[in-house]
Structures are given as structure tokens and as C-alpha cells.
Write an enzyme that holds these catalytic residues in place. Structure first.
Site, PDB file in Angstrom:
ATOM      1  CE  LYS A 187      34.772  16.220 -29.312  1.00 13.51           C
ATOM      2  NZ  LYS A 187      34.479  17.303 -29.309  1.00 13.51           N
TER       3      LYS A 187
ATOM      4  NE  ARG B 228      24.013  20.715 -27.199  1.00 14.67           N
ATOM      5  CZ  ARG B 228      24.638  21.874 -27.662  1.00 14.67           C
ATOM      6  NH1 ARG B 228      23.887  22.745 -28.220  1.00 14.67           N
ATOM      7  NH2 ARG B 228      25.974  22.134 -27.517  1.00 14.67           N
TER       8      ARG B 228
END
Length: 503
Positions: A276, A350
Site C-alpha cells: 500500500k 477474504r
């Protein structure tokens, strides 16, 4: 202060505070975590106080009639003080000697809880009581709003503020209000705690402390044991961190419906090798907000002694970068047997959830709910204050929407739009963890998770922000519980309608 300690490999600068003398790279040092603050306790709701000042709580519909019935002097004071009949506004009303005699409060009829949230800090120190008799729901909402208005994350900074006190409204459900406030405070505290003190180890310790408090059972699978026990996706995401990945498993209760809660416990998300940018990484201590929610919800369920069989699963990891980090286009095994190609290492939530959901689903619970700070797409769709949720059961979804409105804890349903499922196709594996399309990201993520839940299992997935970007009455900037009260009300409703069943 007692500390929680585990070994870690040190590469500290010798001048770093708390490290004395020269340390050899690779030397094992104890890593200590300050003990988490206890559940919220308060003296700001009191049983009685003869010196308490009255609060007259009105809505816009009742304000005009009240004002008309006041003396000319009081009407002039309210008007010239600049008071506006807006929800949450209040006015201090003086007595004949200039003393504070009464407080006028305008309550939002749609969200009464938050109308009381500013008063503990805004009113002069002292005690107050609600002058009107309120129905139980309204009385409980007032007490809860007041209590939440006293929240302050004080783990690292002393708060010298003295809050105003409220005499318990007579019709309030004191147990439910107390336990709800404690659950929300716990959720906020866990989220607000920075990653250096809330890594996977510390999160597991918080779960163990909660289990001990309520005589629940809590087990933790750590490190390479995840591979031996077939949780390969959790291991893959968390193995790059010095703080080993783990699966927290809490169980409580022996009768009633089986309710399982799953929470994303990514204690810090660097994005992995798909790193990120600094701006996107800054608030990633909150990426374990889903775990905080299910632990807070579990605390409320257990404190209220709901007759159910509760299980809480939290895959706790740090998505870090090192030589053994999982990579883009790696193919991961999962507990369910499906293979997943890693389209992006920053879609790690996820991946840890899929193993936990597969385990949860294997027991065929009556209700399966997961919470996760999963996608920015949900925030783009609904903003930061309104959590998105998905469900494979229309009746369950209807109950969630209804209770969200009743509780003043709103959520909004997004669809499990099956045509978007094709975006998860991979040429080399059963699934990709991302879509090749930039659109509908929250739906695609929910569809990914759905692959690990049986169609016959009643399931709801909450994609939450878990954070207030700005402070509001009762809701300070920082970690926030979103959808927790709505889901608790749904579970309580399930209990009322379900026959008692034993193992």
C-alpha cells in the site's frame, strides 16, 4: 502494569527507548504488550442524587407547545440565547437567582440515542435526571447515549475530564444498557489500540481474557500448526510476520440455536508485496475491526446469557513483507479444498476469512455472521457511516434491516449479484481472489466468501468501516462499532422464536 510477553527477533536500534545496551541482530528479546484496559465501568450513571437537575427532553413536534407554556422571561431567554430546535441542541435554563435550574434538550425522534451523547461533556459537572417518564425503549436509548458520550480511549494518555452524571431513567433496562456499552467500549478499544500492542498475539490474549470472564472455552492454533490442521490460507497470509498467524476459536453455551461469528483479524495490513502507499497504510491498525466486532458482540451475548451455542472464529494475522511472504499469482490451498490464485496480496482479508468460514460452515450453524473491514468499494457505495451487508437469506436480511432501524444502528443490503461471479475465474485455479474489473468490488468480495458457505446455511456478511473519520456526539473519532447492536437484536429475536435444543 502487568504485561503480556512473547519472544521476538530483535533488530532494534540500541538507542530505541526500552532497549539497553547493544543487541545482536537475531537475538531473542521479550516483546511486551501493555495489559488491555478493562471493560468500561462508569460512575456517570447513578442510582439517585437529590441534587440532580432536571433535563426536559423534547422533539420538534412537542417543542412549540412547551415553549408556549413557559413564562415570558423563559421564552425570552430561550429565544435570545440563540437556541435552535435542532436534534441534539440543548439550552441551560437559569433559575431566579441565576443558578442552573433546568436543561432543555431537543431529541431526534428517529435516532434518540445520539441526542444524549454530547451532554456528559457539554453540561457543567454534576448530576441530572430526565424529568419526563419515558417508555422502556426510549429510557434505555437515553441511558446508552449518555454512557457512550463518556467514551475516551485513555490507554496511553490520561484523561482528566470529569463528566456530568445521569440518574438512571426508571424504565431503562440497566443490564442491557450496561452490557451494550461495555461491548461497544471493548470494540472501540481493540480497534483504537495500535498494531504494536494489538498484533495477533495480543488479539488472542484479549479473546482469552474475554473467555475467562464469561467461563467460555478458547483455543488458539498458532504458526505451522495451521498447516497441520488444514488452515493453509490463514498461514499463507500471516507467515511473513514475526508475530505468528493464528486462529482463535471461542465457544460458549450448551443449549439453543447454534450461532457462529467470524471476524477478520488482520492486525495490520501493509498490503503485502502489493504494498500500500503511505496514505492507504496509515489507518491499517483498524483492519482487525471485524475481529473487534465479533468479540464485542460475543461479550454482549454472553453477558446477557442468551440461551444459544456460540462459536467465535477469528483468523488473526499481520499482512507483512519478508522473504517468505506470499506473492502475486501464487496459488493457495484452502480448507475447503478450493484453490485460489492470488491476483493481489492486498486482498488478503477474504483469504483468511475463507478458511474460517469453511470451518464455521462445517458445523451447520443456525446462523453464521461475519464482520470484516473488507473493501474500499463498500465505502464508495455507501459512505463511511453506513455498513454494507450481504445475505443469502431474504428473511434474515429483512430482520437485519428492520432491527437496524429500530436500534438506530443502520445498515444497508447490497446484492449477491451472481453474474459478477465470473470476474473471480482463474485460468490456473478454482478462484482468483480479485476480479479483473474495477467495478462492484464489495459485491465481488462477498461472492468470493459465498463460495465457502453452504447454500443451506443462513449467512450474513458485513463489510464495515469500523472507524469514525470525525467526532460526533457519542461517537468520537476513531474505532467504532457498526451494525453490532442490529445483529444482537436479530440474534435475540432468533432466540425468542427458536425452540431450545441441546447438543
Amino acid at each position: 502494569m502487568r504485561a503480556l510477553c512473547k519472544p521476538f527477533v530483535a533488530f532494534r536500534d540500541p538507542s530505541y527507548p526500552g532497549v539497553s545496551g547493544l543487541r545482536v541482530p537475531g537475538e531473542i528479546l521479550p516483546r511486551c504488550f501493555p495489559e488491555p484496559s478493562p471493560l468500561a465501568k462508569t460512575s456517570y450513571l447513578v442510582s439517585d442524587d437529590p441534587a440532580a437537575k432536571p433535563i426536559t427532553a423534547l422533539t420538534r413536534d412537542t417543542f412549540d407547545a412547551w415553549l408556549k407554556a413557559q413564562s415570558a422571561e423563559r421564552r425570552r431567554w430561550v429565544t435570545q440565547s440563540g437556541f435552535k430546535a435542532n436534534p441534539g441542541s440543548f439550552c441551560l435554563l437559569p433559575g431566579p437567582q441565576g443558578e442552573l435550574e433546568e436543561v432543555l434538550l431537543l431529541v431526534d425522534a428517529q435516532e434518540p440515542t445520539w441526542s444524549y451523547g454530547a451532554l456528559p461533556t457539554a453540561l457543567p459537572p454534576g448530576s441530572y435526571y430526565l424529568s419526563q417518564a419515558l417508555r422502556p425503549t426510549a429510557a434505555s436509548a437515553a441511558a446508552l447515549g449518555w454512557w457512550l458520550g463518556t467514551y475516551n480511549f485513555a490507554r496511553y494518555k490520561t484523561n482528566g475530564r470529569d463528566y456530568a452524571r445521569l440518574v438512571w431513567p426508571k424504565a431503562a433496562d440497566q443490564d442491557l444498557v450496561t452490557h451494550t456499552a461495555e461491548a461497544i467500549f471493548l470494540t472501540r478499544d481493540l480497534i483504537n489500540t495500535p498494531a504494536n500492542d494489538m498484533g495477533p498475539t495480543a488479539l488472542a490474549e484479549a479473546a482469552k481474557a474475554l473467555a475467562k470472564r464469561h467461563r467460555a472455552k478458547c483455543s488458539v492454533i498458532v504458526g505451522d500448526a495451521l498447516l497441520r490442521k488444514n488452515y493453509p490460507a490463514i498461514h499463507a497470509v500471516g507467515r511473513a510476520s514475526d508475530d505468528d498467524p493464528r486462529l482463535i476459536d471461542l465457544r460458549w453455551g450448551t443449549r439453543g440455536p447454534k450461532v457462529t461469528l467470524v471476524g477478520k483479524g488482520v492486525c495490520f495490513d501493509s498490503g503485502g508485496l502489493d504494498l500500500k502507499p503511505a496514505s492507504g497504510m496509515k489507518m491499517m491498525k483498524k483492519d482487525m475491526g471485524g475481529a473487534a466486532h465479533v468479540l464485542g458482540l460475543a461479550a454482549l451475548i454472553m453477558a446477557q446469557k442468551l440461551p444459544l451455542r456460540l462459536r467465535v472464529l477469528v483468523p488473526a494475522v499481520e499482512n507483512a513483507v519478508s522473504g517468505n511472504a506470499f506473492r502475486p499469482l501464487d496459488v493457495l490451498q484452502t480448507r475447503k479444498g478450493l484453490t485460489v490464485e492470488v491476483g493481489n496480496t492486498d486482498a488478503e482479508g477474504r483469504l483468511v476469512l475463507c478458511d474460517a468460514l469453511a470451518e464455521a460452515d462445517s458445523e451447520k450453524p443456525d446462523l453464521l455472521v461475519d464482520f470484516a473491514t473488507l473493501t474500499g468499494a463498500a465505502r464508495v457505495a455507501l459512505g463511511t457511516d453506513l455498513p454494507a451487508f450481504f445475505s443469502n437469506d431474504d428473511k434474515l436480511a429483512g430482520a437485519v434491516l428492520r432491527q437496524g432501524t429500530v436500534e438506530g444502528d443502520p445498515v444497508w443490503r447490497l446484492p449477491l449479484h451472481q453474474p459478477y461471479r465470473q470476474g473471480l475465474e482463474s485460468k490456473v485455479a478454482d478462484l482468483n481472489n480479485i476480479s479483473n474489473s474495477p467495478y462492484g468490488g464489495a459485491i465481488v468480495a462477498a461472492l468470493f466468501l459465498e463460495q465457502f458457505v453452504s447454500p443451506t446455511t443462513r449467512w450474513a456478511h458485513f463489510d464495515i468501516m469500523a472507524w469514525n473519520l470525525a467526532g460526533r456526539p457519542g461517537r468520537p473519532e476513531g474505532g467504532e462499532a457498526m451494525g453490532l447492536r442490529a445483529v444482537y437484536a436479530v440474534i435475540a429475536e432468533l432466540i425468542r422464536r427458536a425452540p431450545s435444543r441441546k447438543r
